[in-house]
Write a protein that holds these residues in place. Structure first.
Motif, PDB file in Angstrom:
ATOM      1  N   THR A 109       0.845  -1.193   0.000  1.00 37.07           N
ATOM      2  CA  THR A 109       0.000   0.000   0.000  1.00 37.07           C
ATOM      3  C   THR A 109       0.880   1.242   0.000  1.00 37.07           C
ATOM      4  OG1 THR A 109      -0.095   0.015   2.405  1.00 37.07           O
ATOM      5  CG2 THR A 109      -1.891  -1.099   1.258  1.00 37.07           C
ATOM      6  N   THR A 110       0.389   2.280  -0.651  1.00 36.31           N
ATOM      7  CA  THR A 110       1.103   3.548  -0.648  1.00 36.31           C
ATOM      8  C   THR A 110       0.309   4.641   0.031  1.00 36.31           C
ATOM      9  OG1 THR A 110       0.222   4.067  -2.838  1.00 36.31           O
ATOM     10  CG2 THR A 110       2.389   3.021  -2.746  1.00 36.31           C
ATOM     11  N   HIS A 111      -1.001   4.391   0.217  1.00 40.44           N
ATOM     12  CA  HIS A 111      -1.874   5.361   0.861  1.00 40.44           C
ATOM     13  C   HIS A 111      -2.774   4.636   1.850  1.00 40.44           C
ATOM     14  CE1 HIS A 111      -0.776   8.547  -1.942  1.00 40.44           C
ATOM     15  NE2 HIS A 111      -0.946   7.688  -2.929  1.00 40.44           N
ATOM     16  N   THR A 112      -3.170   5.340   2.894  1.00 44.16           N
ATOM     17  CA  THR A 112      -4.067   4.736   3.878  1.00 44.16           C
ATOM     18  C   THR A 112      -5.512   4.771   3.416  1.00 44.16           C
ATOM     19  OG1 THR A 112      -4.243   6.836   5.054  1.00 44.16           O
ATOM     20  CG2 THR A 112      -2.571   5.263   5.821  1.00 44.16           C
ATOM     21  N   ARG A 113      -5.805   5.644   2.477  1.00 42.65           N
ATOM     22  CA  ARG A 113      -7.146   5.743   1.902  1.00 42.65           C
ATOM     23  C   ARG A 113      -7.029   5.619   0.399  1.00 42.65           C
ATOM     24  NH1 ARG A 113      -9.541  11.226   4.285  1.00 42.65           N
ATOM     25  NH2 ARG A 113     -10.882  10.845   2.506  1.00 42.65           N
ATOM     26  N   GLU A 114      -8.141   5.306  -0.255  1.00 39.92           N
ATOM     27  CA  GLU A 114      -8.110   5.236  -1.708  1.00 39.92           C
ATOM     28  C   GLU A 114      -7.800   6.623  -2.254  1.00 39.92           C
ATOM     29  OE1 GLU A 114     -10.774   3.146  -4.051  1.00 39.92           O
ATOM     30  OE2 GLU A 114     -11.356   1.739  -2.484  1.00 39.92           O
ATOM     31  N   VAL A 115      -6.923   6.675  -3.224  1.00 33.70           N
ATOM     32  CA  VAL A 115      -6.473   7.952  -3.743  1.00 33.70           C
ATOM     33  C   VAL A 115      -7.631   8.753  -4.321  1.00 33.70           C
ATOM     34  CG1 VAL A 115      -4.959   9.078  -5.427  1.00 33.70           C
ATOM     35  CG2 VAL A 115      -4.154   7.081  -4.167  1.00 33.70           C
TER      36      VAL A 115
END
Length: 69
Positions: free
Chosen positions: A52-58
């Motif tokens: 994962t690169t973000h905690t939320r969907e971009v």
């Protein structure tokens, strides 16, 4: 992992931080604790975990730009 006083002093110098003798000792203990914890995390099997690169969907993480005049 064991971090040395000399390594902490070098990092402080690179970051242009002035640490007193007692502060160097405290920072050495604290960083050693943090690095030991990270080493434990590194031992865990994460082969089945998606990257994962973000905690939320971009698409939901950013708002649309709005023009204000």
């Amino acid at each position: 992992m064991k971090i040395t006083r000399e390594e902490v002093e070098n990092v402080a110098r690179l970051a242009r931080l002035e640490l007193a003798g007692e502060e160097v000792d405290t920072m050495t203990r604290q960083l050693d604790t943090i690095l030991s914890y990270v080493a434990k995390l590194d031992e865990q099997d994460t082969s089945g975990v998606a990257v994962t690169t973000h905690t939320r969907e971009v698409s939901n993480a950013f708002r649309e730009d709005e023009v204000h005049e």
